[in-house]
Design a protein around this motif. Structure first.
Motif, PDB file in Angstrom:
ATOM      1  N   GLY A 174       0.707  -1.166  -0.032  1.00  0.00           N
ATOM      2  CA  GLY A 174      -0.070  -0.109  -0.040  1.00  0.00           C
ATOM      3  C   GLY A 174       0.836   1.132   0.013  1.00  0.00           C
ATOM      4  O   GLY A 174       0.212   2.315   0.011  1.00  0.00           O
ATOM      5  N   PHE A 175       2.036   1.343  -0.355  1.00  0.00           N
ATOM      6  CA  PHE A 175       2.908   2.315  -0.114  1.00  0.00           C
ATOM      7  C   PHE A 175       2.795   3.178  -1.616  1.00  0.00           C
ATOM      8  O   PHE A 175       3.310   2.755  -2.728  1.00  0.00           O
ATOM      9  CB  PHE A 175       4.427   1.833  -0.208  1.00  0.00           C
ATOM     10  N   ARG A 176       1.940   3.989  -1.613  1.00  0.00           N
ATOM     11  CA  ARG A 176       1.606   4.863  -3.142  1.00  0.00           C
ATOM     12  C   ARG A 176       2.989   5.424  -3.508  1.00  0.00           C
ATOM     13  O   ARG A 176       3.631   5.584  -2.704  1.00  0.00           O
ATOM     14  CB  ARG A 176       0.557   5.863  -2.735  1.00  0.00           C
ATOM     15  N   HIS A 177       2.775   5.639  -4.819  1.00  0.00           N
ATOM     16  CA  HIS A 177       4.040   6.058  -5.582  1.00  0.00           C
ATOM     17  C   HIS A 177       4.632   7.608  -4.916  1.00  0.00           C
ATOM     18  O   HIS A 177       5.804   7.930  -4.979  1.00  0.00           O
ATOM     19  CB  HIS A 177       3.660   6.355  -7.011  1.00  0.00           C
ATOM     20  N   ASP A 178       3.446   8.317  -4.432  1.00  0.00           N
ATOM     21  CA  ASP A 178       4.089   9.647  -4.025  1.00  0.00           C
ATOM     22  C   ASP A 178       4.239   9.648  -2.430  1.00  0.00           C
ATOM     23  O   ASP A 178       4.566  10.676  -1.731  1.00  0.00           O
ATOM     24  CB  ASP A 178       2.919  10.691  -4.101  1.00  0.00           C
ATOM     25  N   GLY A 229      -1.579   1.413  -4.660  1.00  0.00           N
ATOM     26  CA  GLY A 229      -1.518   2.541  -4.071  1.00  0.00           C
ATOM     27  C   GLY A 229      -2.783   2.717  -3.018  1.00  0.00           C
ATOM     28  O   GLY A 229      -3.053   1.542  -2.603  1.00  0.00           O
ATOM     29  N   MET A 230      -3.265   3.639  -2.865  1.00  0.00           N
ATOM     30  CA  MET A 230      -4.552   3.682  -1.963  1.00  0.00           C
ATOM     31  C   MET A 230      -5.294   5.100  -2.083  1.00  0.00           C
ATOM     32  O   MET A 230      -4.727   6.051  -2.599  1.00  0.00           O
ATOM     33  CB  MET A 230      -3.910   3.827  -0.542  1.00  0.00           C
ATOM     34  N   GLU A 250      -4.910   2.274 -13.965  1.00  0.00           N
ATOM     35  CA  GLU A 250      -4.277   3.406 -14.517  1.00  0.00           C
ATOM     36  C   GLU A 250      -4.568   4.680 -13.715  1.00  0.00           C
ATOM     37  O   GLU A 250      -3.977   5.639 -14.045  1.00  0.00           O
ATOM     38  CB  GLU A 250      -4.388   3.679 -15.781  1.00  0.00           C
ATOM     39  N   MET A 251      -5.108   4.623 -12.523  1.00  0.00           N
ATOM     40  CA  MET A 251      -5.657   5.731 -11.717  1.00  0.00           C
ATOM     41  C   MET A 251      -4.391   6.032 -10.911  1.00  0.00           C
ATOM     42  O   MET A 251      -3.390   5.201 -10.498  1.00  0.00           O
ATOM     43  CB  MET A 251      -6.775   5.403 -10.727  1.00  0.00           C
ATOM     44  N   PRO A 252      -4.226   7.406 -10.874  1.00  0.00           N
ATOM     45  CA  PRO A 252      -2.906   7.823 -10.222  1.00  0.00           C
ATOM     46  C   PRO A 252      -2.757   7.596  -8.880  1.00  0.00           C
ATOM     47  O   PRO A 252      -1.987   7.037  -8.329  1.00  0.00           O
ATOM     48  CB  PRO A 252      -3.107   9.643 -10.162  1.00  0.00           C
ATOM     49  N   ASP A 253      -3.893   7.366  -8.023  1.00  0.00           N
ATOM     50  CA  ASP A 253      -3.772   6.859  -6.633  1.00  0.00           C
ATOM     51  C   ASP A 253      -3.605   5.396  -6.551  1.00  0.00           C
ATOM     52  O   ASP A 253      -3.490   5.063  -5.557  1.00  0.00           O
ATOM     53  CB  ASP A 253      -5.397   7.210  -5.760  1.00  0.00           C
TER      54      ASP A 253
END
Length: 418
Positions: free
Chosen positions: A50-54, A253-254, A361-364
């Protein structure tokens, strides 16, 4: 007195159940590295669920920010669809899309078995017949290279009859410092007994994100914990005097969802005719009789307001989750996908705010990828890529050959290697 005795009995049963969970390291006997493999590089492959890209920037993960500058960072890594934990952790270690390796969701139905796979069922999780592909530790062990895993989906079962040489049953009761110490102890083993591949899994960021949301102080604290642990792991490799390659990833992500105004199972779905495993970001509907698929699909299309309805043979091609990809029929005949912030809640019980599993493909939904160590170029930033390409990268670094078909391609990540 009767209540007191009953309480003691319940406590005794609870303690027995805890004792039944073996928390000790499991070691497969009689193995050692071949002489050839003792000369190969070392890789510690870390996943922070769950460690989102940002998150590294968002929560100033100082160790990860510094380490990635000494190696390679991707703007993001695209999870496979559906963007859930079990599917993507198994994709990361097989190089195959979920539809091909068979773990098509956290919970799903197999019509050939007549059984539902549920992520909370230890019996299913440890049943090797659910798992396709060749996990990277199996590939290593087949070629006389030792491996270790401190939690990773598939490592508790003998896929193709093979487990890592060193492994643990999943639980949350082993303190983090003990887990880190285990990695150090593995690296201190004599070279013939030392694992060249170590898989290490952190659940904390995902847990915090689910319960408190992506923007919470609890998620920030979980990111800091992981960051501190990675820093400790890098330090211990220096202490033991080994050059180690690190690959740090996440599975997805989350995002924050509306966990108050949730959707129930559409009333027109007759559970006498259809099987519907639990889900929130994705509902899979399996028809007991195929003749009922089209009528239900048409009715659902008319009723759908806050969700989209797909036939399996009409799913978006980019998801690799269609009828033609459908290993063992494990993808539902009809798929329902809620439109955020809406989610499904089939249990009627309170559900968490943080969710994933949506369009990959969603950013989150985007995951993280950083890599550093002697095998990698330094100061390199790369464009987003699909997570199926991590497996051939690991095999390349470790010097492992394979001829079975995967969905990843070494050409995608070869440019990040020296």
């Amino acid at each position: 007195m009767k209540k007191y005795i009953a309480s003691l009995l319940l406590l005794a049963l609870f303690c027995q159940s805890l004792l039944a969970q073996d928390l000790s390291q499991q070691i497969e006997p009689g193995r050692q590295n071949s002489i050839e493999q003792t000369k190969k590089p070392y890789v510690i492959f870390i996943s922070a669920d769950g460690f989102r890209h940002d998150y590294a920037e968002k929560y100033q993960a100082k160790n990860l920010l510094a380490l990635r500058e000494k190696g390679v960072k991707a703007i993001a890594m695209k999870p496979s669809f559906p963007s859930v934990t079990f599917s993507n952790h198994y994709t990361l270690v097989t190089g195959m899309y979920p539809s091909r390796h068979g773990i098509v969701n956290n919970s799903f139905y197999d019509p050939k078995k007549g059984q539902i796979y549920v992520k909370t069922d230890p019996k299913a999780v440890k049943d090797s017949t659910w798992y396709g592909g060749v996990p990277i530790w199996v590939l290593a062990e087949q070629q006389k290279m030792l491996s270790a895993a401190f939690y990773w989906l598939g490592s508790e079962t003998a896929v193709l009859g093979v487990r890592p040489t060193y492994w643990y049953n999943f639980n949350n009761r082993i303190p983090m410092d003990v887990r880190i110490e285990a990695v150090k102890n593995w690296l201190l083993l004599p070279e013939e007994k030392r694992p060249h591949l170590i898989n290490f899994y952190f659940p904390e960021v995902d847990v915090a994100g689910h319960h408190f949301g992506a923007d919470s102080k609890e998620t920030a604290a979980a990111v800091k914990l992981v960051d501190d642990c990675v820093g400790e792991m890098v330090k211990l490799t220096k202490d033991v005097g080994l050059e180690v390659n690190f690959v740090f990833v996440s599975d997805h992500g989350m995002t924050n969802a509306d966990n108050t105004n949730t959707m129930t199972l559409p009333s027109i779905i007759d559970e006498e005719k259809f099987i519907v495993p639990n889900g929130d970001a994705l509902l899979q509907i399996y028809a007991k009789d195929k003749k009922n698929i089209k009528p239900l699909y048409r009715s659902l299309k008319k009723e759908a307001v806050d969700f989209d309805v797909y036939l399996t043979n009409k799913m978006p091609k980019r998801w690799h989750y269609r009828a033609k990809d459908n290993k063992d029929g494990r993808i539902g005949d009809i798929i329902l996908i809620p439109r955020l912030p809406k989610i499904f809640n089939l249990t009627g019980k309170p559900t968490t705010i943080g969710k994933h599993g949506f369009d990959n493909e969603m950013p989150d939904m985007q995951a993280v990828f950083y890599a550093w160590g002697p095998a990698f170029k330094e100061g390199l930033t790369i464009q987003p890529f699909e997570n199926v390409n991590v497996y051939p990268l690991l095999a390349k670094i470790l010097g492992l050959s394979f001829d079975h078909k995967i969905d990843g391609d070494i050409k995608v990540l070869a440019p990040i290697l020296k």
